[in-house]
Design a protein around this motif. Structure first.
Motif, PDB file in Angstrom:
ATOM      1  N   ALA A  80     -59.414  14.582  46.307  1.00  0.00           N
ATOM      2  CA  ALA A  80     -60.426  14.881  45.280  1.00  0.00           C
ATOM      3  C   ALA A  80     -59.821  14.791  43.880  1.00  0.00           C
ATOM      4  N   ASP A  81     -60.663  14.435  42.926  1.00  0.00           N
ATOM      5  CA  ASP A  81     -60.259  14.347  41.515  1.00  0.00           C
ATOM      6  C   ASP A  81     -60.635  15.654  40.829  1.00  0.00           C
ATOM      7  N   HIS A  82     -59.616  16.392  40.382  1.00  0.00           N
ATOM      8  CA  HIS A  82     -59.842  17.665  39.690  1.00  0.00           C
ATOM      9  C   HIS A  82     -59.520  17.561  38.207  1.00  0.00           C
ATOM     10  N   GLY A  83     -59.262  16.329  37.721  1.00  0.00           N
ATOM     11  CA  GLY A  83     -59.119  16.103  36.289  1.00  0.00           C
ATOM     12  C   GLY A  83     -57.713  16.015  35.749  1.00  0.00           C
ATOM     13  N   SER A  84     -56.710  16.434  36.502  1.00  0.00           N
ATOM     14  CA  SER A  84     -55.330  16.330  36.021  1.00  0.00           C
ATOM     15  C   SER A  84     -54.399  16.205  37.225  1.00  0.00           C
ATOM     16  N   LEU A  85     -53.200  15.701  36.960  1.00  0.00           N
ATOM     17  CA  LEU A  85     -52.209  15.580  38.025  1.00  0.00           C
ATOM     18  C   LEU A  85     -51.924  16.946  38.625  1.00  0.00           C
ATOM     19  N   TRP A  86     -51.708  17.935  37.779  1.00  0.00           N
ATOM     20  CA  TRP A  86     -51.404  19.282  38.269  1.00  0.00           C
ATOM     21  C   TRP A  86     -52.514  19.780  39.202  1.00  0.00           C
ATOM     22  N   ALA A  87     -53.753  19.718  38.738  1.00  0.00           N
ATOM     23  CA  ALA A  87     -54.878  20.231  39.539  1.00  0.00           C
ATOM     24  C   ALA A  87     -55.068  19.428  40.818  1.00  0.00           C
ATOM     25  N   ASP A  88     -54.967  18.100  40.720  1.00  0.00           N
ATOM     26  CA  ASP A  88     -55.135  17.246  41.906  1.00  0.00           C
ATOM     27  C   ASP A  88     -54.053  17.528  42.940  1.00  0.00           C
ATOM     28  N   LEU A  89     -52.804  17.590  42.481  1.00  0.00           N
ATOM     29  CA  LEU A  89     -51.684  17.795  43.392  1.00  0.00           C
ATOM     30  C   LEU A  89     -51.723  19.194  44.000  1.00  0.00           C
ATOM     31  N   GLU A  90     -52.068  20.189  43.200  1.00  0.00           N
ATOM     32  CA  GLU A  90     -52.130  21.547  43.741  1.00  0.00           C
ATOM     33  C   GLU A  90     -53.252  21.674  44.769  1.00  0.00           C
ATOM     34  N   ALA A  91     -54.418  21.113  44.489  1.00  0.00           N
ATOM     35  CA  ALA A  91     -55.532  21.175  45.451  1.00  0.00           C
ATOM     36  C   ALA A  91     -55.170  20.440  46.735  1.00  0.00           C
ATOM     37  N   TRP A  92     -54.557  19.268  46.611  1.00  0.00           N
ATOM     38  CA  TRP A  92     -54.171  18.508  47.805  1.00  0.00           C
ATOM     39  C   TRP A  92     -53.132  19.276  48.608  1.00  0.00           C
ATOM     40  N   THR A  93     -52.149  19.850  47.927  1.00  0.00           N
ATOM     41  CA  THR A  93     -51.068  20.571  48.599  1.00  0.00           C
ATOM     42  C   THR A  93     -51.598  21.789  49.347  1.00  0.00           C
ATOM     43  N   VAL A  94     -52.468  22.550  48.727  1.00  0.00           N
ATOM     44  CA  VAL A  94     -53.046  23.731  49.372  1.00  0.00           C
ATOM     45  C   VAL A  94     -53.874  23.309  50.590  1.00  0.00           C
ATOM     46  N   GLN A  95     -54.693  22.269  50.432  1.00  0.00           N
ATOM     47  CA  GLN A  95     -55.508  21.788  51.552  1.00  0.00           C
ATOM     48  C   GLN A  95     -54.631  21.267  52.685  1.00  0.00           C
ATOM     49  N   PHE A  96     -53.614  20.496  52.355  1.00  0.00           N
ATOM     50  CA  PHE A  96     -52.680  19.973  53.353  1.00  0.00           C
ATOM     51  C   PHE A  96     -52.037  21.123  54.122  1.00  0.00           C
ATOM     52  N   ALA A  97     -51.543  22.121  53.389  1.00  0.00           N
ATOM     53  CA  ALA A  97     -50.898  23.268  54.027  1.00  0.00           C
ATOM     54  C   ALA A  97     -51.861  24.012  54.942  1.00  0.00           C
ATOM     55  N   GLU A  98     -53.088  24.223  54.493  1.00  0.00           N
ATOM     56  CA  GLU A  98     -54.078  24.934  55.314  1.00  0.00           C
ATOM     57  C   GLU A  98     -54.421  24.159  56.580  1.00  0.00           C
ATOM     58  N   GLU A  99     -54.675  22.866  56.438  1.00  0.00           N
ATOM     59  CA  GLU A  99     -55.060  22.056  57.594  1.00  0.00           C
ATOM     60  C   GLU A  99     -53.913  21.905  58.590  1.00  0.00           C
ATOM     61  N   MET A 100     -52.733  21.615  58.089  1.00  0.00           N
ATOM     62  CA  MET A 100     -51.607  21.373  58.985  1.00  0.00           C
ATOM     63  C   MET A 100     -51.068  22.658  59.607  1.00  0.00           C
ATOM     64  N   SER A 101     -51.238  23.786  58.951  1.00  0.00           N
ATOM     65  CA  SER A 101     -50.720  25.043  59.506  1.00  0.00           C
ATOM     66  C   SER A 101     -51.710  25.735  60.435  1.00  0.00           C
ATOM     67  N   SER A 102     -52.916  25.198  60.530  1.00  0.00           N
ATOM     68  CA  SER A 102     -53.871  25.753  61.485  1.00  0.00           C
ATOM     69  C   SER A 102     -53.339  25.517  62.899  1.00  0.00           C
ATOM     70  N   THR A 103     -53.876  26.243  63.849  1.00  0.00           N
ATOM     71  CA  THR A 103     -53.438  26.055  65.237  1.00  0.00           C
ATOM     72  C   THR A 103     -53.627  24.602  65.662  1.00  0.00           C
ATOM     73  N   ALA A 104     -54.784  24.037  65.343  1.00  0.00           N
ATOM     74  CA  ALA A 104     -55.042  22.632  65.707  1.00  0.00           C
ATOM     75  C   ALA A 104     -54.076  21.702  64.989  1.00  0.00           C
ATOM     76  N   GLY A 105     -53.839  21.935  63.707  1.00  0.00           N
ATOM     77  CA  GLY A 105     -52.941  21.082  62.938  1.00  0.00           C
ATOM     78  C   GLY A 105     -51.535  21.068  63.506  1.00  0.00           C
ATOM     79  N   ARG A 106     -51.005  22.262  63.827  1.00  0.00           N
ATOM     80  CA  ARG A 106     -49.658  22.335  64.401  1.00  0.00           C
ATOM     81  C   ARG A 106     -49.612  21.655  65.769  1.00  0.00           C
ATOM     82  N   THR A 107     -50.666  21.807  66.547  1.00  0.00           N
ATOM     83  CA  THR A 107     -50.717  21.142  67.859  1.00  0.00           C
ATOM     84  C   THR A 107     -50.698  19.630  67.687  1.00  0.00           C
TER      85      THR A 107
END
Length: 194
Positions: free
Chosen positions: A78-105
């Protein structure tokens, strides 16, 4: 990825892959992961067990192939208007999805069923493509952008370590600290106290 799992776009091969992958997902939801067998999956997919064995080798390789497809991002970042905002949103989403039980599996399946490590490279490429898209967009706005390898090393690698080995130490704040580190706004790499 093994040669057995390689497919050509379209045609019977793609239909077989799609039906077998769907059968795995459906059966896993219906009967549970421990009950999955190649004959059960083949019957649900409308193919013979020999088709599955010929193409994937064994159940572990099939689960690995399915996992890699499940780990593929559904959309560009997603485009949040700046590199900082885009990278932080992507990083948080990546961490949430991959650390879920399904993601780790899925991560474990992708790696365990692929001794040649082709699936690991595909998964790494998914993250690299997402980070490249964020960088291209930011560069278009005139922002200075770290190279993709630096983003992988400073943001993704520590996240993957925590996802696989220390998920209790993973938080949105920690993800934000990694973004701060890579963008030169500080180097607090220890997880913040919650």
């Amino acid at each position: 990825m093994s040669a057995r799992a390689t497919t050509r776009p379209g045609g019977r091969s793609a239909r077989v892959q799609q039906s077998v992958h769907q059968a795995v997902r459906d059966l896993e939801a219906e009967v549970g992961r421990d009950a999955l067998t190649v004959p059960l999956i083949a019957a649900r997919a409308g193919v013979t067990p020999s088709t599955v064995y010929r193409r994937w080798g064994d159940l572990r390789e099939l689960l690995s192939d399915v996992a890699v497809e499940r780990l593929r991002p559904d959309a560009p970042p997603a485009d949040h208007g700046s590199l900082w905002a885009d990278l932080e949103a992507w990083t948080v989403q990546f961490a949430e999805e991959m650390s879920s039980t399904a993601g780790r599996t899925y991560i474990r399946d992708a790696l365990l069923g692929d001794p040649g490590q082709g699936n690991a490279a595909r998964c790494s490429d998914y993250a690299a493509e997402q980070l490249k898209a964020i960088g291209v967009r930011a560069a278009g706005r005139g922002e200075a952008v770290p190279d993709v390898e630096t983003l992988l090393d400073v943001v993704v690698a520590p996240l993957m370590y925590r996802i696989l080995f220390r998920p209790s130490d993973l938080s949105a704040a920690y993800a934000g600290h990694l973004v701060a580190a890579v963008l030169g706004r500080g180097l607090p790499l220890s997880p913040p106290k919650s």
